[in-house]
Structures are given as C-alpha cells and as structure tokens.
Design a protein around this motif. Sequence first.
Motif, mmCIF file in Angstrom:
data_model
loop_
_atom_site.group_PDB
_atom_site.id
_atom_site.type_symbol
_atom_site.label_atom_id
_atom_site.label_comp_id
_atom_site.label_asym_id
_atom_site.label_seq_id
_atom_site.Cartn_x
_atom_site.Cartn_y
_atom_site.Cartn_z
ATOM 1 N N ALA A 228 0.688 -1.064 0.127
ATOM 2 C CA ALA A 228 0.249 0.055 0.010
ATOM 3 C C ALA A 228 0.819 1.861 -0.092
ATOM 4 O O ALA A 228 1.906 1.396 0.228
ATOM 5 C CB ALA A 228 -0.486 0.273 1.151
ATOM 6 N N ILE A 229 0.168 2.178 -0.490
ATOM 7 C CA ILE A 229 0.921 3.607 -0.383
ATOM 8 C C ILE A 229 -0.047 4.822 -0.011
ATOM 9 O O ILE A 229 -1.662 4.966 0.069
ATOM 10 C CB ILE A 229 1.620 3.934 -1.829
ATOM 11 N N ASN A 230 0.661 5.904 1.121
ATOM 12 C CA ASN A 230 -0.120 6.533 1.933
ATOM 13 C C ASN A 230 0.559 7.824 0.996
ATOM 14 O O ASN A 230 1.889 8.276 0.802
ATOM 15 C CB ASN A 230 0.102 7.016 3.335
ATOM 16 N N GLY A 231 -0.653 8.634 -0.081
ATOM 17 C CA GLY A 231 0.263 8.949 -0.724
ATOM 18 C C GLY A 231 0.203 10.824 -0.186
ATOM 19 O O GLY A 231 -0.207 10.657 0.752
ATOM 20 N N HIS A 232 0.980 11.496 -0.686
ATOM 21 C CA HIS A 232 1.016 12.967 -0.412
ATOM 22 C C HIS A 232 -0.930 13.507 -1.609
ATOM 23 O O HIS A 232 -1.877 14.202 -0.540
ATOM 24 C CB HIS A 232 2.120 13.664 -1.268
ATOM 25 N N LEU A 233 -1.194 13.610 -1.985
ATOM 26 C CA LEU A 233 -2.340 14.097 -2.946
ATOM 27 C C LEU A 233 -2.969 15.344 -2.833
ATOM 28 O O LEU A 233 -3.946 14.714 -0.936
ATOM 29 C CB LEU A 233 -3.058 12.476 -2.301
ATOM 30 N N THR A 234 -3.129 15.577 -2.517
ATOM 31 C CA THR A 234 -3.382 17.351 -2.056
ATOM 32 C C THR A 234 -5.112 17.821 -2.482
ATOM 33 O O THR A 234 -5.475 18.861 -1.559
ATOM 34 C CB THR A 234 -2.526 18.599 -1.841
ATOM 35 N N HIS B 242 -2.709 -2.449 12.759
ATOM 36 C CA HIS B 242 -4.243 -3.030 12.734
ATOM 37 C C HIS B 242 -4.226 -3.778 11.581
ATOM 38 O O HIS B 242 -5.422 -4.595 12.074
ATOM 39 C CB HIS B 242 -4.609 -2.001 13.164
ATOM 40 N N GLY B 243 -3.936 -4.206 11.154
ATOM 41 C CA GLY B 243 -3.929 -4.900 9.444
ATOM 42 C C GLY B 243 -5.619 -3.726 9.024
ATOM 43 O O GLY B 243 -6.566 -4.875 9.005
ATOM 44 N N PHE B 244 -4.857 -2.959 8.319
ATOM 45 C CA PHE B 244 -6.486 -2.657 7.822
ATOM 46 C C PHE B 244 -5.635 -1.557 6.729
ATOM 47 O O PHE B 244 -5.360 -0.384 6.928
ATOM 48 C CB PHE B 244 -7.425 -1.608 8.637
ATOM 49 N N ILE B 245 -6.238 -1.163 5.707
ATOM 50 C CA ILE B 245 -6.633 0.297 4.611
ATOM 51 C C ILE B 245 -7.583 0.984 5.585
ATOM 52 O O ILE B 245 -8.859 0.608 4.625
ATOM 53 C CB ILE B 245 -6.657 -0.160 3.356
ATOM 54 N N PHE B 246 -7.173 2.104 5.561
ATOM 55 C CA PHE B 246 -8.599 3.232 5.631
ATOM 56 C C PHE B 246 -9.190 4.252 3.872
ATOM 57 O O PHE B 246 -8.209 4.087 3.541
ATOM 58 C CB PHE B 246 -7.758 4.288 7.243
ATOM 59 N N PRO B 247 -10.509 4.303 3.806
ATOM 60 C CA PRO B 247 -10.879 4.627 3.073
ATOM 61 C C PRO B 247 -10.356 5.843 2.724
ATOM 62 O O PRO B 247 -10.600 6.779 3.880
ATOM 63 C CB PRO B 247 -12.676 4.425 3.277
ATOM 64 N N ASN B 248 -11.032 6.562 1.138
ATOM 65 C CA ASN B 248 -10.625 7.339 -0.050
ATOM 66 C C ASN B 248 -12.379 7.968 0.605
ATOM 67 O O ASN B 248 -13.119 6.806 0.142
ATOM 68 C CB ASN B 248 -9.976 7.441 -0.973
ATOM 69 N N THR B 249 -12.481 8.815 0.914
ATOM 70 C CA THR B 249 -13.800 9.452 1.085
ATOM 71 C C THR B 249 -13.873 10.828 0.036
ATOM 72 O O THR B 249 -12.371 11.454 -0.263
ATOM 73 C CB THR B 249 -13.170 10.472 2.223
ATOM 74 N N ASN B 250 -15.133 11.368 -0.416
ATOM 75 C CA ASN B 250 -15.091 12.088 -0.998
ATOM 76 C C ASN B 250 -14.545 12.072 -2.965
ATOM 77 O O ASN B 250 -14.255 12.843 -3.395
ATOM 78 C CB ASN B 250 -14.575 13.545 -0.847
ATOM 79 N N CYS B 251 -14.434 10.413 -3.356
ATOM 80 C CA CYS B 251 -13.524 10.308 -4.570
ATOM 81 C C CYS B 251 -14.272 9.502 -5.322
ATOM 82 O O CYS B 251 -14.083 8.783 -6.238
ATOM 83 C CB CYS B 251 -11.868 10.196 -4.998
ATOM 84 N N GLU B 252 -15.514 9.917 -5.453
ATOM 85 C CA GLU B 252 -16.899 9.109 -5.882
ATOM 86 C C GLU B 252 -16.315 8.989 -7.129
ATOM 87 O O GLU B 252 -17.443 8.133 -8.345
ATOM 88 C CB GLU B 252 -17.814 8.493 -5.696
ATOM 89 N N ASP B 253 -15.642 10.222 -7.925
ATOM 90 C CA ASP B 253 -15.808 10.648 -8.814
ATOM 91 C C ASP B 253 -14.611 10.827 -9.051
ATOM 92 O O ASP B 253 -14.190 11.667 -9.954
ATOM 93 C CB ASP B 253 -16.864 12.139 -9.519
ATOM 94 N N LEU B 254 -13.985 9.511 -9.597
ATOM 95 C CA LEU B 254 -12.236 9.384 -9.688
ATOM 96 C C LEU B 254 -11.870 10.295 -10.684
ATOM 97 O O LEU B 254 -12.826 10.008 -11.796
ATOM 98 C CB LEU B 254 -11.903 7.926 -9.989
ATOM 99 N N GLU C 272 -4.254 -7.825 6.428
ATOM 100 C CA GLU C 272 -3.189 -7.172 6.706
ATOM 101 C C GLU C 272 -1.915 -7.195 6.101
ATOM 102 O O GLU C 272 -1.948 -7.429 4.848
ATOM 103 C CB GLU C 272 -2.589 -9.086 7.212
ATOM 104 N N LEU C 273 -0.819 -6.202 6.254
ATOM 105 C CA LEU C 273 0.271 -5.550 5.278
ATOM 106 C C LEU C 273 1.236 -6.266 5.706
ATOM 107 O O LEU C 273 1.247 -5.854 7.246
ATOM 108 C CB LEU C 273 0.049 -4.202 5.235
ATOM 109 N N THR C 274 2.770 -5.682 4.921
ATOM 110 C CA THR C 274 3.607 -6.198 5.307
ATOM 111 C C THR C 274 4.541 -4.807 5.276
ATOM 112 O O THR C 274 5.054 -4.396 5.902
ATOM 113 C CB THR C 274 3.962 -6.884 4.800
ATOM 114 N N ILE C 275 4.554 -3.546 3.903
ATOM 115 C CA ILE C 275 4.981 -2.664 3.522
ATOM 116 C C ILE C 275 4.382 -1.908 2.908
ATOM 117 O O ILE C 275 3.504 -1.893 2.097
ATOM 118 C CB ILE C 275 6.469 -3.141 2.769
ATOM 119 N N ILE C 276 4.314 -0.581 4.142
ATOM 120 C CA ILE C 276 3.854 0.449 2.860
ATOM 121 C C ILE C 276 4.842 2.000 2.913
ATOM 122 O O ILE C 276 5.538 2.080 3.403
ATOM 123 C CB ILE C 276 2.515 1.147 4.279
ATOM 124 N N ALA C 277 4.572 1.864 1.692
ATOM 125 C CA ALA C 277 5.138 3.459 1.115
ATOM 126 C C ALA C 277 4.274 4.590 1.538
ATOM 127 O O ALA C 277 3.568 4.741 1.093
ATOM 128 C CB ALA C 277 6.238 3.550 -0.029
#
Length: 437
Positions: A306-312, A366-378, A399-404
């Motif tokens: 998974a990636i946690n981006g800067h994405l502003t 904790h083994g989860f990926i939190f949701p992106n909100t407000n992007c139903e219109d990608l 379950e995740l092993t590596i996040i960037a």
Amino acid sequence: MNKRVVITGLGIVAPNGVGLEAFTNAIRNGISGIKHDAELERLQFSCQIAGKPEVSTKLSLNYFTELELRNFNSSGILYGVIAGIDAWKDAGLSIEINNEPDWDSGTIFGTGTSGIDKFRESIYKIDDFQTRRLGSTAVAQTMNSGVSAYLGGKLGLGNQVTTNSSACTTGTESILMAFERIKSGQAKRILAGSTSDSGPYIWGGFDAMKVCTFKNNEIPEEGSRPMSATASGFVPGSGAGAMVMEDLETALTRGAKIYAEVLGGNLNSGGQRGLGTMTAPNPVAVQKCIKDALKNAGIHPKEIDAINGHLTATSKDSLEIQNWSEALDRRGVNFPYINSLKSMVGHCLTGAGSVESVASVLQLHHGFIFPNTNCEDLHPEITALIDVSRIPQKLIEKELTIIAKASFGFGDVNGCVIFKKYNPNPSPSHPSNSELE
C-alpha cells in the motif's frame, strides 16, 4: 554499525481525532475533521473551511502547567508537545525529573512557522511601545525550534534536540533523519515528528495563491477531494504527529511493544529544474526519490502492499499517480492500494508528513486500509493508469507487510519512507536490516 530501527510509540493531534484511540476510530470509519471556520469567513477567505484539532484548556493542562499556559499563544507547539509526550508515554517511557539528561534520547521535531499568533501579538505590543510586556516566553514560543526545545525540556533529552523544516516534506524528513541517527548508533532513541500552527495567518498565503478549495464552504466534510474529478484545491489543516523510534536491541531489552520497522527511505530535490518550480514537483526527481527509497530499504517494488500518498486534491494528483506508476513499474490491478488521509483532515502542511505517517503505521499494526472519501468521481486521468479497486472507498480489513509513505513539498523537495510490519527474523535479502557490529 548498522542498527535496525523500530517504532515503539505513537502520538497524534489531528483534526479528526486527538489521541490514538479517537484517531484510529476516525480513519477506519472515514470520519472527517473538516469544519466551517467562522474566522475565515469573517476575514473573507475564499476557502472558509479548515481542519483544526480540538484541544481544550483542560486537556492542555495535562501537558503544561497553568503558569506555562499564561500568555501562551502557539498552537503548533501545543499540538507538538501533546503528540510528542503521548508518543513517549505510549512507548512505555517515563518522564523522570532528575539532574542528569537522558544522553541516549533526543528529538527531531519539525515545523514551518512557530507561534505565528504570538508573533502578531508581539508585533502589536512592540509597535505600541509595550516591549517590556512581551513576557519571558515570547522567544521560546516564536523561535522555529520552540517545539523541540519544549519537548527536550519536558522529557530531559540529552541527545540531539532540533527542529527541521522542509515545507510539506518536513514530517517525513524528520523520520528519516531520526532513522539515520539511530541506524548509525549516534542515538538509541529519537522522538520524531512535526507540527503546524493553525489559523488565518498560516493559511492566508495559500488562499491568496488560489490553491485552496472554495466550492464546498457549505458542506465542509465534502471539501477535501483527493483524486476526484471535482477536486478544486486543498483544505488547509493543522496538527501534529509523533513517533518514538529506537534501535531494535534497545527496544527488545526493555520489552517494548513494536508497531513497525523503518526499513529506509530517501530525500531529494528536483532543484526547481525541468518541470519543477517553487510550487510544482519535478517528476524526474519524484520518481528518483521513490526508486532510491526502495533501494535504500532493500525491497522490490512488487513488495509494496500500500501507498499513503501526498495527494492534496489539486491538479497534481494525477501526476503523482503517474509518478508512482512509473517509479514502481506497476499499473492497473497490479498497482498497490493507495489512500490519502487529506480527504479527512485536509492538508496539515508541515504537520502532514508525520500525521500521515502515524496513520500509515496504524494501518500496518492493526491490519487495515482506511477509505478514501469524497472520490466517488475518480479523475479519469487516474483511472486510465490504475484500477479503481486500488483506490478503496470503504474500509478494507487486510494484513499488510510494507507501506510506502511519501511527501512532496514547496521548493521541489521530496521524501519517501518505507515502513514494514515488524518481523524478528528478517529475510537475508534485506541487507539494510541486518545488525552489523
């Protein structure tokens, strides 16, 4: 020597949650901390919504004495001290009052501008011939290193105590600076993090640049829209994130819980050359930063879950996805999951990298990926590169092993850090993790 570096404590002051329990619940459930700001409306800002942590005087008194809070007017220092002390306590470390500093422990805690409201207050007093009424803490509240100085004193830190500052990359940079110091054996423990003041004097310049949204003043929680086709700019935010980082041997010796391991990362600059400017990233530098981070961490691009981006939530979101795709050579359904905390808290500026890194580590632990909100219109430029399933809009228990985690800041500066779920017996393929005496 080449020490393994682990994370043993976390602290957070965010617009959607102060404290780990509240924050974890908020990000798991997509709860927004963005609200209408009456002061921004009064001052006729285009963007009249913001992400601002709710910190009561009662809560503040758990970290500062009544005397310290008298004439105290530095929100960034307040957030940073709360997050830092919470991380320290979460790591199972005590706050001892003695005459000997803790030579093995330090702090690298970043910020952009410290105590801007105190600056304003002081300027008016000076102009009104009241210099003697500034008070004895005006300097400590307004110097850039104020937050690390306060933490150093409250925790009795005797190792490096400093404040870094690299715009939106500040928090990620502080983690990597701490990583290098611990890895090289110069410190056993570093409290790493960053913070940002809140309020119109911090946010006004961005509003003037027209990089903040103005289209959702009536529906604040829908205002921050990373990766959305209807994104119209970022929502200003503030807060602080902190983590206690230690060498593995020290953490194991004292029986500390371990949230995750820091495998490595990279910091660089695009030099404001090519397509890079003061406010726009150089794609060549961004991709090089990501590739060099993976190389430093000793991992293959396919290992990133998974990636946690800067994405502003600006026009640069599509470019960021393109940079990730090219740097990792992954696209479509083979792209990692990616999310942006800014959809819930806005852009916390110098606090962003650390606030978002705490969220990243919580996902690993904790083994989860939190949701992106407000992007139903990608945005169609994004879905042309990666599959929609890679941008979860609902909570995923996994379950995740590596996040960037990456941050890209004003001045064309970049940072990428690689977090891994702690494994007491790492693969030999990760030479950067081995302890060499």
